[in-house]
Write a protein that holds these residues in place. Structure first.
Motif, PDB file in Angstrom:
ATOM      1  N   GLN A 122       0.854  -1.336  -0.047  1.00 65.58           N
ATOM      2  CA  GLN A 122      -0.014  -0.187   0.048  1.00 65.58           C
ATOM      3  C   GLN A 122       0.759   1.335   0.013  1.00 65.58           C
ATOM      4  OE1 GLN A 122      -2.707  -0.578   3.337  1.00 65.58           O
ATOM      5  NE2 GLN A 122      -3.843  -2.330   2.434  1.00 65.58           N
ATOM      6  N   ALA A 123       1.955   1.248   0.814  1.00 65.41           N
ATOM      7  CA  ALA A 123       2.788   2.488   0.826  1.00 65.41           C
ATOM      8  C   ALA A 123       3.424   2.644  -0.564  1.00 65.41           C
ATOM      9  CB  ALA A 123       3.808   2.220   1.866  1.00 65.41           C
ATOM     10  N   ILE A 124       3.777   1.334  -1.214  1.00 67.49           N
ATOM     11  CA  ILE A 124       4.634   1.564  -2.563  1.00 67.49           C
ATOM     12  C   ILE A 124       3.515   2.110  -3.640  1.00 67.49           C
ATOM     13  CG2 ILE A 124       5.586   0.278  -4.369  1.00 67.49           C
ATOM     14  CD1 ILE A 124       6.677  -1.559  -2.446  1.00 67.49           C
ATOM     15  N   GLU A 125       2.165   1.697  -3.284  1.00 70.86           N
ATOM     16  CA  GLU A 125       1.217   2.195  -4.248  1.00 70.86           C
ATOM     17  C   GLU A 125       1.060   3.659  -4.172  1.00 70.86           C
ATOM     18  OE1 GLU A 125      -1.533  -0.612  -5.181  1.00 70.86           O
ATOM     19  OE2 GLU A 125      -3.041   1.021  -6.159  1.00 70.86           O
ATOM     20  N   ARG A 126       0.956   4.080  -2.744  1.00 71.39           N
ATOM     21  CA  ARG A 126       0.797   5.564  -2.596  1.00 71.39           C
ATOM     22  C   ARG A 126       1.938   6.418  -3.256  1.00 71.39           C
ATOM     23  NH1 ARG A 126      -0.548   3.679   2.632  1.00 71.39           N
ATOM     24  NH2 ARG A 126       1.322   4.208   3.414  1.00 71.39           N
ATOM     25  N   TRP A 127       3.158   5.708  -3.021  1.00 75.62           N
ATOM     26  CA  TRP A 127       4.137   6.546  -3.588  1.00 75.62           C
ATOM     27  C   TRP A 127       4.180   6.649  -4.960  1.00 75.62           C
ATOM     28  CZ3 TRP A 127       8.105   3.805  -6.879  1.00 75.62           C
ATOM     29  CH2 TRP A 127       8.921   4.652  -6.974  1.00 75.62           C
ATOM     30  N   LEU A 128       3.803   5.507  -5.632  1.00 79.08           N
ATOM     31  CA  LEU A 128       3.535   5.436  -7.395  1.00 79.08           C
ATOM     32  C   LEU A 128       2.599   6.414  -7.635  1.00 79.08           C
ATOM     33  CD1 LEU A 128       3.770   1.534  -8.191  1.00 79.08           C
ATOM     34  CD2 LEU A 128       5.375   3.233  -8.927  1.00 79.08           C
ATOM     35  N   LYS A 129       1.520   6.658  -6.919  1.00 77.67           N
ATOM     36  CA  LYS A 129       0.470   7.446  -7.443  1.00 77.67           C
ATOM     37  C   LYS A 129       1.079   8.896  -7.393  1.00 77.67           C
ATOM     38  CE  LYS A 129      -3.457   4.268  -7.384  1.00 77.67           C
ATOM     39  NZ  LYS A 129      -4.459   3.671  -6.678  1.00 77.67           N
ATOM     40  N   SER A 130       2.030   9.216  -6.626  1.00 74.52           N
ATOM     41  CA  SER A 130       2.494  10.577  -6.296  1.00 74.52           C
ATOM     42  C   SER A 130       3.260  10.989  -7.621  1.00 74.52           C
ATOM     43  CB  SER A 130       3.351  10.644  -5.356  1.00 74.52           C
ATOM     44  OG  SER A 130       4.609  10.182  -5.228  1.00 74.52           O
ATOM     45  N   LEU A 131       3.842   9.892  -8.143  1.00 75.83           N
ATOM     46  CA  LEU A 131       4.677  10.115  -9.505  1.00 75.83           C
ATOM     47  C   LEU A 131       4.082  10.570 -10.647  1.00 75.83           C
ATOM     48  CD1 LEU A 131       7.059   6.848  -9.333  1.00 75.83           C
ATOM     49  CD2 LEU A 131       7.459   8.899  -8.042  1.00 75.83           C
ATOM     50  N   ASP A 132       4.391  11.087 -11.754  1.00 83.52           N
ATOM     51  CA  ASP A 132       4.080  11.383 -13.009  1.00 83.52           C
ATOM     52  C   ASP A 132       3.853   9.952 -13.717  1.00 83.52           C
ATOM     53  OD1 ASP A 132       6.220  10.941 -14.467  1.00 83.52           O
ATOM     54  OD2 ASP A 132       6.655  13.132 -14.286  1.00 83.52           O
TER      55      ASP A 132
ATOM     56  N   LYS B   4      14.906  -8.786   2.482  1.00 81.28           N
ATOM     57  CA  LYS B   4      14.222  -7.454   2.597  1.00 81.28           C
ATOM     58  C   LYS B   4      13.958  -7.099   1.005  1.00 81.28           C
ATOM     59  CE  LYS B   4      16.153  -5.848   6.871  1.00 81.28           C
ATOM     60  NZ  LYS B   4      16.775  -4.911   7.454  1.00 81.28           N
ATOM     61  N   SER B   5      14.964  -7.490   0.060  1.00 83.46           N
ATOM     62  CA  SER B   5      14.656  -7.268  -1.462  1.00 83.46           C
ATOM     63  C   SER B   5      13.621  -8.139  -1.674  1.00 83.46           C
ATOM     64  CB  SER B   5      15.913  -7.615  -2.180  1.00 83.46           C
ATOM     65  OG  SER B   5      16.971  -6.998  -1.747  1.00 83.46           O
ATOM     66  N   LYS B   6      13.536  -9.515  -1.156  1.00 83.24           N
ATOM     67  CA  LYS B   6      12.437 -10.271  -1.600  1.00 83.24           C
ATOM     68  C   LYS B   6      11.051  -9.639  -1.025  1.00 83.24           C
ATOM     69  CE  LYS B   6      10.446 -14.416  -2.151  1.00 83.24           C
ATOM     70  NZ  LYS B   6       9.232 -14.515  -1.451  1.00 83.24           N
ATOM     71  N   LYS B   7      11.180  -9.166  -0.010  1.00 81.60           N
ATOM     72  CA  LYS B   7       9.694  -8.691   0.621  1.00 81.60           C
ATOM     73  C   LYS B   7       9.197  -7.469  -0.080  1.00 81.60           C
ATOM     74  CE  LYS B   7       7.730  -7.484   5.133  1.00 81.60           C
ATOM     75  NZ  LYS B   7       8.257  -7.172   6.440  1.00 81.60           N
ATOM     76  N   LEU B   8      10.384  -6.624  -0.725  1.00 77.36           N
ATOM     77  CA  LEU B   8       9.825  -5.469  -1.537  1.00 77.36           C
ATOM     78  C   LEU B   8       9.440  -6.072  -3.109  1.00 77.36           C
ATOM     79  CD1 LEU B   8      12.752  -2.890  -1.286  1.00 77.36           C
ATOM     80  CD2 LEU B   8      10.226  -2.446  -1.383  1.00 77.36           C
ATOM     81  N   PHE B   9       9.988  -7.094  -3.204  1.00 72.45           N
ATOM     82  CA  PHE B   9       9.425  -7.734  -4.749  1.00 72.45           C
ATOM     83  C   PHE B   9       8.034  -8.170  -4.440  1.00 72.45           C
ATOM     84  CE2 PHE B   9       9.018 -11.510  -7.428  1.00 72.45           C
ATOM     85  CZ  PHE B   9       9.472 -10.942  -8.580  1.00 72.45           C
ATOM     86  N   ASP B  10       7.756  -8.763  -3.208  1.00 77.83           N
ATOM     87  CA  ASP B  10       6.352  -9.301  -2.943  1.00 77.83           C
ATOM     88  C   ASP B  10       5.408  -8.186  -2.634  1.00 77.83           C
ATOM     89  OD1 ASP B  10       7.460 -12.005  -2.808  1.00 77.83           O
ATOM     90  OD2 ASP B  10       7.355 -11.932  -0.773  1.00 77.83           O
ATOM     91  N   GLY B  11       5.990  -7.168  -2.297  1.00 76.03           N
ATOM     92  CA  GLY B  11       5.114  -5.959  -2.099  1.00 76.03           C
ATOM     93  C   GLY B  11       4.589  -5.243  -3.427  1.00 76.03           C
ATOM     94  N   ILE B  12       5.748  -5.401  -4.270  1.00 74.79           N
ATOM     95  CA  ILE B  12       5.533  -4.960  -5.689  1.00 74.79           C
ATOM     96  C   ILE B  12       4.422  -5.677  -6.497  1.00 74.79           C
ATOM     97  CG2 ILE B  12       6.530  -4.382  -7.909  1.00 74.79           C
ATOM     98  CD1 ILE B  12       8.991  -3.395  -6.259  1.00 74.79           C
ATOM     99  N   THR B  13       4.491  -7.191  -6.253  1.00 74.38           N
ATOM    100  CA  THR B  13       3.726  -8.036  -6.704  1.00 74.38           C
ATOM    101  C   THR B  13       2.367  -7.809  -6.235  1.00 74.38           C
ATOM    102  OG1 THR B  13       5.534  -9.899  -6.692  1.00 74.38           O
ATOM    103  CG2 THR B  13       3.282 -10.349  -6.963  1.00 74.38           C
ATOM    104  N   ALA B  14       2.194  -7.286  -5.096  1.00 71.06           N
ATOM    105  CA  ALA B  14       0.617  -7.143  -4.716  1.00 71.06           C
ATOM    106  C   ALA B  14       0.180  -5.786  -4.907  1.00 71.06           C
ATOM    107  CB  ALA B  14       0.699  -7.331  -3.313  1.00 71.06           C
TER     108      ALA B  14
END
Lengths: 185, 533
Positions: A122-132, B4-14
């Motif tokens: 969810q955090a990555i998604e929020r960050w992505l949505k702040s980008l162009d 930790k990289s793997k967790k980021l990978f998983d976070g991106i997958t989701a």
């Protein structure tokens, strides 16, 4: 065949569902697995496993976006295979991807708690949505679709160093964002 | 860390379907848009290195992360693009970075070098012959930069680091901009390492022009270009790699004892040419020649006989062949550089000598000679900051990467005239490195301080551009460095000599904000100042 119809076949336990899925999304899933693993036989196995996983999950699950849903399964299966086999096999794609993602890991001294994958997502998604859009798509194509920097350069009509430079900035930006959000991994 | 990289990978997958769908198709990367004019006349196709002709108009930017800058001008949300770009202040690096080492960095921009000082000189009056003394005020368009680091070792063992301090300049300017390094107050004597030419090549009409030739140099002109140069580490790897040249045999035709008679100082320079039949099996490469003529199936390489007392009087004139010998090389004497039969002269003299050698031997000899004849022009003194050996290696690097020994011969060097490479190696913009080692004791820290005069980026006054009169200084925070920077701060010592036009440091001289804490996650900090009247 439309996705709704394919899903319906799964719910009817009609094995032709897998055939139609393979026909429509085989190359899409194969490309993801292949970019992550880079070993043909293993990628093929991941794709076959994706159909099995889809068969066992539907029903009860009813994906709203079948393509993205299948892609996630393939990614998960590919990274699981990397996890199990990377000591024995050299999966260049995953190795490079994970090395790059390492740069996004927030420093532990600034964090409040260790987050769950969903919270991180969810955090990555929020960050992505702040980008162009340009930056967002570039990040997704590299780290979700696992497209190589050279191939991204070709499709973006830019040189590889420019793409690498933009991705580098994006990784640093994500790291900074996660740190500000107090997220630990 | 892998987990930790793997967790980021998983976070991106989701991530959501919406984002995945959006990224199903690529988008083009918007490049900074440049409007650039170069001298378009074919007669100036080969620009003299080091002289940039061009106007760059900055239209757009790409970094959405850049903080908003003070709005001195409209149309900028990051630093200006200058006609003459000096390159950024680069961060300290360690070849063997250790996770136990963290680095705190603090920069100071001191504008004392902008204080004008009086220079007295003299010249002979052309009418009376008497010596006339005159004086004028000048200053250096530069800032004295102090780039300080505190390296801390959190482990229980001493760690020795192989340090590199990178900086952007050219061989010709090295004597002015060479950094001085101290470790805990003690001066170190670093080893100087040179990277290759940092720029590229462009056509007669410049980048984006009507041709795809490589006749002109395109020196790096923006932060982005340095970022692209240094990001993947290949430039540094190349700099650290040993430059070598195979022991290539060459057949040498040398003109010796050359001279010319002139009626008066205004009469044209007679020339001497060497004619030969061209062939695919051998490659001509010459030193001291600067003209070429083709007629009746023959090629002639020619040089103008220098006046007695000219700086290049007595320099070697060698035409060499790699891969074979045409066997029919003939010497000819001409009234001018035109080597047609109707232009023969009896006022030039010289003897042709043939011998065999190796290219490396010849290059060593030319480097030695080039130093004797040319290098003192750099700084007006005979002292030179670059050793002959380093110069030779960079000549070889250029010859093998861009010259006739390259698989990708640039049009600029396709004539095989070595003098062009010898001259341009001197003025190529490049990244150089000062290499030294530091031991950080267990549980302790060391302070590394780098002081250097940093030249400014600027627009030429005559171009009357928006940025004329503004001096720019870029800083790269961690570009190309493997050190773990935990803090970054900066100071400005304006000395009452400058006002800030634009920056993303956050300085405010009027409010007394001259020290700022910065974000190590921002890659580029820029500072643009204007001298106060």
């Amino acid at each position: 065949m439309q996705d709704e119809r394919i899903i319906e076949l799964y719910f009817m336990r009609d094995e032709s569902a897998i055939e139609h899925t393979e026909y429509k999304y085989g190359s899409f899933c194969r490309a993801i697995a292949d970019r992550i693993l880079g070993v043909y036989e293993d990628s093929e196995e991941c794709v076959s496993d994706t159909w099995l996983r889809a068969w066992s999950k539907m029903p009860p699950e009813r994906p709203l976006n079948l393509k993205a849903w299948l892609g996630r399964i393939t990614r998960n299966l590919s990274i699981d295979r990397w996890n199990k086999e990377h000591a024995k096999k050299r999966y260049t794609g995953a190795q490079v991807l994970l090395d790059e993602l390492k740069e996004c890991v927030p420093s532990s001294f600034s964090v409040e708690h260790e987050c769950e994958v969903n919270e991180l997502s969810q955090a990555i998604e929020r960050w992505l949505k702040s980008l162009d859009k340009q930056d967002r798509v570039l990040f997704m194509r590299r780290y979700w679709y696992a497209i190589s920097v050279n191939d991204l350069a070709i499709e973006c009509k830019a040189n590889a160093k420019t793409v690498a430079s933009k991705l580098y900035r994006l990784r640093k930006s994500l790291k900074r964002y996660l740190e500000k959000e107090g997220i630990s991994i | 860390m892998k987990d930790k990289s793997k967790k980021l990978f998983d976070g991106i997958t989701a991530l959501s379907d919406e984002l995945i769908e959006e990224a199903a198709s690529p988008v083009n990367i918007k490049r900074r848009t440049w409007v650039k004019w170069t001298a378009a006349a074919a007669s100036v196709a080969v620009l003299i290195s080091g002289v940039l002709i061009g106007v760059f108009a900055f239209k757009g930017v790409g970094d959405s992360e850049a903080p908003a800058a003070s709005a001195a001008y409209t149309g900028h949300d990051e630093g200006s693009v200058f006609m003459s770009y000096a390159g950024p202040v680069l961060p300290l690096n360690a070849l063997n970075a250790d996770d136990s080492i963290t680095a705190k960095r603090e920069l100071t921009f001191d504008f004392e070098p902008l204080r004008k000082y009086e220079v007295t000189d003299e010249y002979p009056d052309p009418k009376t012959g008497e010596t006339v003394e005159y004086s004028y005020f000048t200053n250096d368009n530069a800032s004295l930069v102090t780039d300080s680091y505190v390296l801390t070792n959190s482990s229980d063992k001493n760690i020795t680091l192989d340090m590199l301090y990178p900086f952007c300049t050219s061989f010709s300017d090295l004597y002015k901009y060479s950094p001085k390094i101290t470790v805990d107050g003690n001066a170190v004597e670093p080893e100087l390492i040179s990277g290759g030419y940092a720029g590229g090549f462009t056509g007669v009409y410049g980048n984006g022009g009507r041709d795809e030739t490589t006749y002109n140099l395109e020196q790096p002109s923006s932060f982005l270009e340095y970022e692209e140069l240094l990001l993947d580490g290949s430039y540094l790897d190349n700099a650290l790699k040993e430059v070598s040249l195979a022991d290539t045999p060459v057949v040498v035709y040398e003109v010796v004892n050359y001279r010319a008679d002139r009626e008066d100082k205004n009469s044209p320079n007679p020339s001497i040419g060497l004619a030969y039949t061209p062939g695919d099996e051998y490659t001509p490469i010459s030193y001291g020649f600067h003209g070429y003529h083709g007629e009746d199936g023959k090629h002639t390489q020619v040089f103008s006989v220098p006046h007695e007392g000219m700086k290049n009087d007595g320099m070697s004139k060698c035409l060499m062949f790699i891969g074979g010998d045409p066997g029919d090389v003939e010497i000819g004497f001409y009234k001018t550089l035109d080597t047609s039969k109707t232009n023969k002269s009896e006022a030039a003299y010289g003897e042709l000598v043939r011998y065999e050698s190796t290219l490396l031997n010849m290059l060593e000899r030319f480097t030695d000679e080039f130093y004797e004849f040319k290098m003192y022009e750099n700084s007006g003194t005979e002292e030179c900051a670059v050793s002959e050996q380093m110069y030779l290696l960079e000549v070889i690097r250029t010859l093998t990467e861009h010259g006739v020994l390259s698989r990708d011969v640039k049009d600029r060097y396709s004539s095989g005239w070595l003098m062009e490479i010898f001259n341009e190696v001197n003025t190529f913009k490049r990244v150089l490195y000062e290499r030294f080692s530091v031991t950080v004791p267990a549980g302790s820290s060391v302070r590394i301080e780098v002081k250097m005069l940093k030249e400014a980026s600027f627009d030429f006054d005559c171009a009357h551009t928006e940025a004329a009169g503004i001096s720019g200084y870029d800083t790269a925070v961690s570009l190309g460095s493997s050190l773990n920077f935990t803090s970054l701060a900066a100071n400005i010592e304006d000395r009452g000599l400058v006002e800030i036009v634009r920056d993303n440091f956050g300085f405010d001289i009027a409010k007394g904000i001259k020290h700022v804490e910065l974000d190590t996650g921002t890659e580029r900090y820029y500072l643009e100042v204007r001298e106060l009247e």
